[in-house]
Design a protein around this motif. Structure first.
Motif, PDB file in Angstrom:
ATOM      1  N   ILE A  55       0.847  -1.190   0.000  1.00  9.03           N
ATOM      2  CA  ILE A  55       0.000   0.000   0.000  1.00  9.03           C
ATOM      3  C   ILE A  55       0.883   1.242   0.000  1.00  9.03           C
ATOM      4  N   LEU A  56       0.500   2.232  -0.790  1.00 12.52           N
ATOM      5  CA  LEU A  56       1.266   3.472  -0.889  1.00 12.52           C
ATOM      6  C   LEU A  56       1.057   4.298   0.367  1.00 12.52           C
ATOM      7  N   ILE A  57       2.171   4.691   0.976  1.00 17.17           N
ATOM      8  CA  ILE A  57       2.124   5.504   2.194  1.00 17.17           C
ATOM      9  C   ILE A  57       2.823   6.832   1.943  1.00 17.17           C
ATOM     10  N   ALA A  58       2.568   7.772   2.829  1.00 17.05           N
ATOM     11  CA  ALA A  58       3.270   9.056   2.773  1.00 17.05           C
ATOM     12  C   ALA A  58       4.744   8.822   3.072  1.00 17.05           C
ATOM     13  N   THR A  59       5.584   9.654   2.523  1.00 12.51           N
ATOM     14  CA  THR A  59       7.026   9.514   2.736  1.00 12.51           C
ATOM     15  C   THR A  59       7.398   9.777   4.185  1.00 12.51           C
ATOM     16  N   ARG A  60       6.710  10.697   4.813  1.00  9.93           N
ATOM     17  CA  ARG A  60       7.003  11.043   6.207  1.00  9.93           C
ATOM     18  C   ARG A  60       5.930  10.471   7.134  1.00  9.93           C
ATOM     19  N   ALA A  61       6.388  10.027   8.279  1.00  8.06           N
ATOM     20  CA  ALA A  61       5.453   9.555   9.300  1.00  8.06           C
ATOM     21  C   ALA A  61       4.942  10.753  10.088  1.00  8.06           C
ATOM     22  N   SER A  62       3.697  10.688  10.509  1.00  7.03           N
ATOM     23  CA  SER A  62       3.123  11.743  11.345  1.00  7.03           C
ATOM     24  C   SER A  62       3.203  11.316  12.808  1.00  7.03           C
ATOM     25  N   VAL A  63       2.693  12.144  13.673  1.00 12.85           N
ATOM     26  CA  VAL A  63       2.670  11.820  15.102  1.00 12.85           C
ATOM     27  C   VAL A  63       1.908  10.516  15.330  1.00 12.85           C
ATOM     28  N   GLY A  64       0.877  10.279  14.529  1.00 11.30           N
ATOM     29  CA  GLY A  64       0.067   9.072  14.658  1.00 11.30           C
ATOM     30  C   GLY A  64       0.667   7.846  13.993  1.00 11.30           C
ATOM     31  N   GLY A  65       1.825   7.985  13.372  1.00  4.65           N
ATOM     32  CA  GLY A  65       2.464   6.851  12.701  1.00  4.65           C
ATOM     33  C   GLY A  65       2.379   6.990  11.187  1.00  4.65           C
ATOM     34  N   VAL A  66       2.500   5.873  10.515  1.00  5.04           N
ATOM     35  CA  VAL A  66       2.467   5.836   9.058  1.00  5.04           C
ATOM     36  C   VAL A  66       1.025   5.676   8.600  1.00  5.04           C
ATOM     37  N   GLU A  67       0.623   6.493   7.654  1.00  4.05           N
ATOM     38  CA  GLU A  67      -0.751   6.457   7.143  1.00  4.05           C
ATOM     39  C   GLU A  67      -0.738   6.193   5.641  1.00  4.05           C
ATOM     40  N   PRO A  68      -1.695   5.411   5.128  1.00  3.78           N
ATOM     41  CA  PRO A  68      -1.808   5.261   3.675  1.00  3.78           C
ATOM     42  C   PRO A  68      -2.173   6.597   3.039  1.00  3.78           C
ATOM     43  N   ARG A  69      -1.650   6.840   1.848  1.00  2.00           N
ATOM     44  CA  ARG A  69      -2.027   8.052   1.107  1.00  2.00           C
ATOM     45  C   ARG A  69      -3.439   7.881   0.586  1.00  2.00           C
ATOM     46  N   LYS A  70      -4.188   8.937   0.631  1.00  2.00           N
ATOM     47  CA  LYS A  70      -5.567   8.938   0.131  1.00  2.00           C
ATOM     48  C   LYS A  70      -5.639   9.809  -1.109  1.00  2.00           C
ATOM     49  N   PHE A  71      -6.422   9.385  -2.083  1.00  2.00           N
ATOM     50  CA  PHE A  71      -6.591  10.112  -3.325  1.00  2.00           C
ATOM     51  C   PHE A  71      -8.064  10.342  -3.601  1.00  2.00           C
ATOM     52  N   ASN A  72      -8.407  11.565  -4.020  1.00  2.00           N
ATOM     53  CA  ASN A  72      -9.710  11.828  -4.605  1.00  2.00           C
ATOM     54  C   ASN A  72      -9.594  11.545  -6.096  1.00  2.00           C
ATOM     55  N   ILE A  73     -10.719  11.369  -6.772  1.00  2.00           N
ATOM     56  CA  ILE A  73     -10.671  11.027  -8.194  1.00  2.00           C
ATOM     57  C   ILE A  73      -9.940  12.095  -8.984  1.00  2.00           C
ATOM     58  N   TRP A  74     -10.369  13.337  -8.836  1.00  2.00           N
ATOM     59  CA  TRP A  74      -9.786  14.402  -9.642  1.00  2.00           C
ATOM     60  C   TRP A  74      -9.155  15.429  -8.737  1.00  2.00           C
ATOM     61  N   SER A  75      -8.035  15.809  -8.902  1.00  2.00           N
ATOM     62  CA  SER A  75      -7.067  15.382  -9.898  1.00  2.00           C
ATOM     63  C   SER A  75      -6.101  14.353  -9.326  1.00  2.00           C
ATOM     64  N   GLY A  76      -6.212  14.085  -8.034  1.00  2.00           N
ATOM     65  CA  GLY A  76      -5.252  13.230  -7.353  1.00  2.00           C
ATOM     66  C   GLY A  76      -5.055  11.846  -7.934  1.00  2.00           C
TER      67      GLY A  76
END
Length: 111
Positions: A55-76
């Motif tokens: 699963i694609l994750i953000a390059t940087r971890a946040s305070v809450g840990g590693v999160e999957p990247r979320k995409f909306n249809i357009w334009s993401g």
């Protein structure tokens, strides 16, 4: 929303390496929720020829840990797929599920 399945993790840098090394892979976009304005959001899963999934994750971890990247249809989602996808066409059904080539995205909301 918690992920209901265990995945390996991949960052955008890892995807760049896949593309540069000409490794075969497929992309799947799983419907994981809706924004407050009703737009669907997706996680991107990279699938290797052996069936393993990352699963694609953000390059940087946040305070809450590693999160999957979320995409909306357009334009993401469109922009991501055209730059980092598997080269297949995108299609959508009436329930906002995404098909990439022969790979059907999953509905992770109603599981």
């Amino acid at each position: 929303m918690p992920i209901k399945k265990s995945y390996s993790l991949i960052t955008i840098e890892g995807v760049r390496e896949l593309i540069q090394s000409d490794q075969d892979f497929r992309c799947r976009y799983d419907l994981v929720g809706y924004a407050k304005d009703g737009r669907p959001s997706y996680n991107c899963v990279y699938i290797a020829p052996d069936g393993s999934e990352a699963i694609l994750i953000a390059t940087r971890a946040s305070v809450g840990g590693v999160e999957p990247r979320k995409f909306n249809i357009w334009s993401g989602l469109f922009a991501h797929h055209f730059e980092f996808g598997d080269g297949t066409d995108l299609s959508f059904n009436k329930n906002y599920l995404v098909r990439t080539g022969d790979v059907q995205g999953r509905n992770e909301i109603n599981k």
